[in-house]
Design a protein around this motif. Structure first.
Motif, PDB file in Angstrom:
ATOM      1  N   GLU A   1     -26.329 -22.284 -24.166  1.00 25.62           N
ATOM      2  CA  GLU A   1     -26.394 -23.754 -24.131  1.00 25.62           C
ATOM      3  C   GLU A   1     -25.164 -24.322 -24.834  1.00 25.62           C
ATOM      4  O   GLU A   1     -25.259 -25.235 -25.645  1.00 25.62           O
ATOM      5  CB  GLU A   1     -27.712 -24.293 -24.688  1.00 25.62           C
ATOM      6  CG  GLU A   1     -28.144 -23.777 -26.039  1.00 25.62           C
ATOM      7  CD  GLU A   1     -29.364 -24.519 -26.600  1.00 25.62           C
ATOM      8  OE1 GLU A   1     -30.042 -25.260 -25.868  1.00 25.62           O
ATOM      9  OE2 GLU A   1     -29.627 -24.355 -27.799  1.00 25.62           O
ATOM     10  N   GLN A   2     -23.998 -23.770 -24.503  1.00 25.87           N
ATOM     11  CA  GLN A   2     -22.766 -24.152 -25.193  1.00 25.87           C
ATOM     12  C   GLN A   2     -22.513 -25.650 -25.124  1.00 25.87           C
ATOM     13  O   GLN A   2     -22.820 -26.314 -24.132  1.00 25.87           O
ATOM     14  CB  GLN A   2     -21.576 -23.389 -24.621  1.00 25.87           C
ATOM     15  CG  GLN A   2     -21.144 -23.830 -23.240  1.00 25.87           C
ATOM     16  CD  GLN A   2     -20.008 -22.936 -22.714  1.00 25.87           C
ATOM     17  OE1 GLN A   2     -20.082 -21.733 -22.766  1.00 25.87           O
ATOM     18  NE2 GLN A   2     -18.964 -23.568 -22.211  1.00 25.87           N
ATOM     19  N   ASP A   3     -21.934 -26.147 -26.216  1.00 25.78           N
ATOM     20  CA  ASP A   3     -21.698 -27.577 -26.366  1.00 25.78           C
ATOM     21  C   ASP A   3     -20.238 -27.858 -26.001  1.00 25.78           C
ATOM     22  O   ASP A   3     -19.327 -27.629 -26.789  1.00 25.78           O
ATOM     23  CB  ASP A   3     -21.989 -27.964 -27.825  1.00 25.78           C
ATOM     24  CG  ASP A   3     -22.015 -29.462 -28.024  1.00 25.78           C
ATOM     25  OD1 ASP A   3     -21.350 -30.174 -27.249  1.00 25.78           O
ATOM     26  OD2 ASP A   3     -22.697 -29.919 -28.963  1.00 25.78           O
ATOM     27  N   ASN A   4     -20.023 -28.357 -24.801  1.00 25.39           N
ATOM     28  CA  ASN A   4     -18.655 -28.524 -24.313  1.00 25.39           C
ATOM     29  C   ASN A   4     -17.931 -29.720 -24.919  1.00 25.39           C
ATOM     30  O   ASN A   4     -16.764 -29.966 -24.595  1.00 25.39           O
ATOM     31  CB  ASN A   4     -18.638 -28.600 -22.787  1.00 25.39           C
ATOM     32  CG  ASN A   4     -18.673 -27.212 -22.169  1.00 25.39           C
ATOM     33  OD1 ASN A   4     -18.192 -26.250 -22.758  1.00 25.39           O
ATOM     34  ND2 ASN A   4     -19.271 -27.098 -20.992  1.00 25.39           N
TER      35      ASN A   4
ATOM     36  N   SER B   1     -21.792 -26.102 -17.218  1.00 25.36           N
ATOM     37  CA  SER B   1     -21.309 -25.870 -18.581  1.00 25.36           C
ATOM     38  C   SER B   1     -20.409 -24.648 -18.683  1.00 25.36           C
ATOM     39  O   SER B   1     -19.235 -24.749 -19.057  1.00 25.36           O
ATOM     40  CB  SER B   1     -22.513 -25.684 -19.505  1.00 25.36           C
ATOM     41  OG  SER B   1     -23.361 -24.634 -19.019  1.00 25.36           O
TER      42      SER B   1
ATOM     43  N   THR C   1     -25.696 -33.870 -19.094  1.00 22.35           N
ATOM     44  CA  THR C   1     -26.535 -32.717 -19.414  1.00 22.35           C
ATOM     45  C   THR C   1     -27.595 -32.600 -18.315  1.00 22.35           C
ATOM     46  O   THR C   1     -27.754 -33.511 -17.500  1.00 22.35           O
ATOM     47  CB  THR C   1     -27.196 -32.861 -20.794  1.00 22.35           C
ATOM     48  OG1 THR C   1     -27.904 -34.097 -20.831  1.00 22.35           O
ATOM     49  CG2 THR C   1     -26.139 -32.855 -21.903  1.00 22.35           C
TER      50      THR C   1
ATOM     51  N   ARG D   1     -19.204 -35.918 -19.481  1.00 20.83           N
ATOM     52  CA  ARG D   1     -20.133 -34.830 -19.798  1.00 20.83           C
ATOM     53  C   ARG D   1     -21.574 -35.292 -19.602  1.00 20.83           C
ATOM     54  O   ARG D   1     -22.061 -36.153 -20.310  1.00 20.83           O
ATOM     55  CB  ARG D   1     -19.954 -34.371 -21.240  1.00 20.83           C
ATOM     56  CG  ARG D   1     -20.980 -33.322 -21.659  1.00 20.83           C
ATOM     57  CD  ARG D   1     -20.893 -33.072 -23.157  1.00 20.83           C
ATOM     58  NE  ARG D   1     -21.821 -32.077 -23.626  1.00 20.83           N
ATOM     59  CZ  ARG D   1     -22.940 -32.335 -24.319  1.00 20.83           C
ATOM     60  NH1 ARG D   1     -23.284 -33.587 -24.585  1.00 20.83           N
ATOM     61  NH2 ARG D   1     -23.713 -31.360 -24.729  1.00 20.83           N
TER      62      ARG D   1
ATOM     63  N   ASP E   1     -23.523 -29.899 -18.710  1.00 21.60           N
ATOM     64  CA  ASP E   1     -23.955 -29.056 -19.825  1.00 21.60           C
ATOM     65  C   ASP E   1     -25.467 -28.814 -19.729  1.00 21.60           C
ATOM     66  O   ASP E   1     -26.178 -29.568 -19.059  1.00 21.60           O
ATOM     67  CB  ASP E   1     -23.586 -29.703 -21.161  1.00 21.60           C
ATOM     68  CG  ASP E   1     -22.167 -29.333 -21.601  1.00 21.60           C
ATOM     69  OD1 ASP E   1     -21.428 -28.781 -20.765  1.00 21.60           O
ATOM     70  OD2 ASP E   1     -21.807 -29.589 -22.763  1.00 21.60           O
ATOM     71  N   ASP E   2     -25.907 -27.789 -20.406  1.00 20.68           N
ATOM     72  CA  ASP E   2     -27.304 -27.371 -20.203  1.00 20.68           C
ATOM     73  C   ASP E   2     -28.039 -27.095 -21.517  1.00 20.68           C
ATOM     74  O   ASP E   2     -28.454 -25.972 -21.783  1.00 20.68           O
ATOM     75  CB  ASP E   2     -27.304 -26.120 -19.304  1.00 20.68           C
ATOM     76  CG  ASP E   2     -28.691 -25.758 -18.779  1.00 20.68           C
ATOM     77  OD1 ASP E   2     -29.601 -26.610 -18.860  1.00 20.68           O
ATOM     78  OD2 ASP E   2     -28.858 -24.624 -18.296  1.00 20.68           O
TER      79      ASP E   2
END
Lengths: 628, 194
Positions: free
Chosen positions: A130-133, A92, A176, A174, A120-121
């Protein structure tokens, strides 16, 4: 699956239980990928581990660990310009590093196609946020697929690679954390190797490639037009999933692994809502979504992390005059953490009380145990270093952490590294903390892989702008936290021997005059060095070096050369000072209710770095530990 | 447990071999003809932190994650984690099988909390009608084989419906080779047979 490499290269169709990270590599092989690049970061390193399982001479594509995510993206982009189907993958926050490159991709005409795989995490299992890409795909005008599990990751990668090539574009996939690592049986198609075309087909006349000033606008128009192409594709994409339960009152729009949590949560519901799961969630398939909205009186937008879909769906409803009530995020907690099945069940109950069958309350226990955070391993050189460094500093001094195993020094009892931002940030942060500061000494920490990744600019800046601080480089000879990948100082890269670039030589070439080096096990000497360095003026560097002992012991074991020689605490000389348990705090030392200390032999690797810490000299046996 | 479904939550400390144990159970269940899915925690957790693994058997499971308080079986490789896993994940009336190793967490080593004793596990299990199975072998040559001792006990007592020792041996044969396979199989057979 005795041999993963053989499995991945099998010509005929087969099915196997794999995690998504492994399934992605088979997808790369089938899709004819020629070039892949990465920088290690959880949850994606197992993709590289799967690539490594194929013997180099049979590997159908080139792979490298680049020095950082930006470089990896540029490498893959360059290869794709020549017509080679390419892929880049990273975690992420790696996208922040690659962002300067990433946001330009949509402007380009990428003949081979480029797939960007993001790990992503949500839940911040192994990241500093925990940014939302999904935001980033919008910023960069790039399409984004969201697989829910391994089988979808495999299928969507192949689709993404084909679309990327057809549309001469980059496409984002994407995943997670719990998609990357989820395991299920996946049915794989046959692999038909294609003859490789090595010709460098980059044609600067074929399209505009230089976005300077006014030249940007036609390139941006092309990017936006291509995004509309992807939207049109998305309206009919087979990767959306609809569950029609004949419910006119209620619907749910979701994506990714949240869809699976939703299906689990709805089990046993007498009147389940209809569900629209978006496979390609950007650009939003507007016709598909508005038709779904129109069919329901209420629609819950169920999305992990940020309200990305919610905002777009509300805007769509407003623009089209759709009266459907849209239920989105309701409080701050809805923005935080993973949407596990039990979280989704609670979310459904809040939106639609009585929807789910009354179940016996989950687990009757009210026990709350302290968490067991990750910690430095037994024998870790960082522990020895922190123990020694702490003795040279006062409680008022400021210590700045960077990313890596040494970040764990912030935990008690060490509390070393009191602020942490991101990769390579420690030196410049410490430089700022040192401005106007004549009373509190500032010490920054940095790992060796991070030094090469993003650490060098901050160091050059400290020299260039004459900052006053001490930098301690914690050199363990590997990229330890993510599974022991090589880096530019190790003399090896992913594919074999490479020229080693010693840290000291880099530092010397920058004109840094004050450089000290010490084995991190030699605590007395390290303490003395820190005392000297912080008393000096200017920018000082100490290299505290000890090989990663987890890697070291694993390699010894593999060679059959491992001999367990744990230390022991002599009960007749132990004065129960507890320096070993409470201050040095190697997890091998355990203490009973009466305060007697013993060594947990399962854990102790016998390194002996602890012996020097005991004021009563009660720790006996083990290896040389700092005496060398 | 829902009809034909069986959820297992495995927990231990990084370095104990939870990954191999959960992968073996997953593959053993596949050999037994059950639908399987699951997920491991990776990354930071391997550095001596808590490591958990979710295994879901039978048709109709979607998420790889076992819901808190809904596991039919909790498998633990350490005593503190056994209590934590049972308290957070096990359903009332479920089964806890744990290897009785003690790797004290930081709070215990810093003497902020008492070590979890056998009595704490007994109390938790008694109050919630949980069947507790303690495994401990003083004769293991390598502590990294404690996971095999637990696997053997799971098979010997038939704690996973439909999965037997033969399925586990086939799974081990999928995953290991050479001396590693021989060593693990020999221990597994010795303990699962008894």
């Amino acid at each position: 699956m005795k041999d993963m490499g053989d499995m991945l290269l099998r010509r005929q169709a087969f099915s196997e239980i794999v995690m998504a990270n492994t399934a992605l590599v088979r997808a790369m092989i089938e899709a004819g990928v020629r070039v892949a690049a990465s920088y290690p970061g959880s949850p994606t390193p197992e993709i590289a581990a799967a690539i490594a399982s194929m013997p180099a001479e049979r590997r159908p594509f080139y792979f490298e660990f680049s020095v950082n995510e930006k470089v990896a993206t540029e490498l893959a982009f360059g290869a794709a310009l020549n017509g080679h189907p390419s892929v880049v993958f990273f975690k992420s926050v790696g996208l922040n590093v690659a962002a300067d490159t990433f946001v330009q991709l949509a402007l380009m005409d990428i003949a081979g196609g480029l797939v960007v795989i993001l790990g992503d995490d949500p839940g911040a299992h192994s990241s500093q946020n925990e940014q939302d890409n999904r935001h980033f795909a919008r910023l960069a005008y790039l399409p984004l697929f969201e697989p829910a599990g391994p089988a979808e990751a495999y299928a969507m990668f192949k689709e993404a690679a084909q679309l990327a090539r057809e549309k001469r574009s980059a496409v984002v996939l994407r995943l997670t954390t719990h998609v990357c690592h989820a395991k299920e049986k996946v049915s794989f198609a046959p692999y038909r190797p294609q003859a490789a075309d090595d010709a460098p087909r980059f044609d600067p006349a074929a399209a505009a490639f230089v976005p300077i000033a006014a030249a940007v606008f036609p390139m941006k128009r092309r990017a936006l037009a291509r995004l509309e192409d992807f939207r049109a594709y998305g309206e009919g994409s087979p990767f959306h999933d609809r569950r029609d339960n004949g419910n006119e009152a209620r619907g749910v729009i979701t994506s990714g692994t949240v869809f699976l949590s939703l299906l689990d949560a709805l089990e046993g519901s007498g009147d389940p809502p209809d569900v629209l799961k978006l496979g390609l969630s950007h650009p939003l398939p507007r016709a598909l979504v508005s038709a779904f909205l129109r069919r329901h009186r209420q629609v819950l937008v169920l999305e992990e992390l940020d309200d990305v879909l919610e905002g777009e769906i509300r805007a769509l409803a407003q623009a089209q005059g759709i009266a459907t009530e849209i239920i989105g995020k309701q409080d701050m907690e809805d923005w935080i953490g993973e949407y596990t099945p039990e979280r989704v069940a609670a979310r459904l109950e809040r939106a639609w009380p009585g929807l789910l069958p009354a179940r016996p309350a989950a687990a009757g226990s009210r026990l709350a145990l302290s968490p067991r955070p990750a910690q430095l391993c037994p024998g870790c050189g960082h522990r020895s270093a922190f123990h020694a460094i702490k003795k040279a500093l006062s409680d008022r001094d400021i210590t700045v952490a960077d990313i890596g195993c040494h970040s764990l020094g912030f935990l008690p009892p060490y509390r070393m590294g009191q602020v942490l931002l991101c990769m390579g940030a420690s030196t410049a942060t410490a430089s700022g903390l040192a401005l106007f500061n004549r009373t509190r000494r500032v010490v920054a920490f940095l790992g060796d892989s991070t030094f090469f990744h993003a650490g060098i600019p901050g160091i050059i800046n400290a020299v260039f702008n004459r900052h006053e601080l001490t930098l301690i480089i914690m050199e363990n000879g590997t990229t330890a936290m993510t599974g022991h990948q090589e880096h530019p100082a190790t003399g090896k890269n992913f594919n074999g021997a490479a020229p080693a670039i010693p840290l000291r030589r880099v530092l010397e070439s920058l004109g840094i005059a004050s450089i000290r080096e010490v084995d991190a096990y030699n605590q007395e000497r390290l303490t003395a060095m820190v005392r000297e360095a912080v008393a000096e003026e200017g920018f000082k560097v100490i290299i505290a070096r000890h090989p990663c002992m987890l890697k070291f012991t694993r390699e010894k074991r593999r060679l059959g050369k491992w001999r367990r020689t744990p230390v022991a605490v002599n009960p007749s000389t132990c004065r129960r000072i507890h320096e070993c348990v409470s201050v040095f705090a190697c997890p091998s030392f355990q203490v009973d209710g009466e305060g007697a200390v013993r060594v947990q032999d399962d854990l102790c690797i016998g390194d002996g770095s602890c012996r020097q810490t005991c004021p009563a000299a009660a720790i006996e046996g083990g290896g040389p530990g700092g005496a060398q | 447990m829902n009809a034909g479904r069986f959820d297992i939550y495995l927990v231990g400390v990084g370095g104990q071999g939870i990954g191999l144990l959960s992968e073996t159970l997953l593959r053993a269940a596949d050999h037994a003809g059950l639908a399987v899915r699951g997920v491991d925690t990776h990354g930071l957790a391997q550095r001596g932190g808590m490591v958990a693994s979710h295994v879901r058997l039978g048709a109709g499971a979607h998420s790889p994650l076992v819901a808190a308080g809904r596991a039919d079986l909790v498998v633990a490789l350490e005593r503190h984690e056994a209590l934590r896993g049972a308290a957070a994940y096990l359903r009332d009336g479920g089964t806890l099988v744990y290897y009785d190793a003690v790797w004290q967490p930081l709070s215990v080593r810093l003497r902020q909390e008492a070590e979890v004793g056998a009595a704490a596990i007994d109390d938790e299990c008694r109050s919630r009608a949980i069947r507790a199975v303690r495994v401990f072998r003083g004769d293991l040559s390598d502590p990294r084989m404690q996971n095999m001792a637990v696997l053997a006990e799971i098979c010997r007592l038939g704690l996973v419906p439909g999965v037997n020792a033969g399925h586990c041996e086939a799974a081990l044969d999928d995953l290991l080779a050479g001396a590693m396979l021989e060593k693990n199989l020999a221990l597994f057979r010795r303990l699962a047979g008894g």
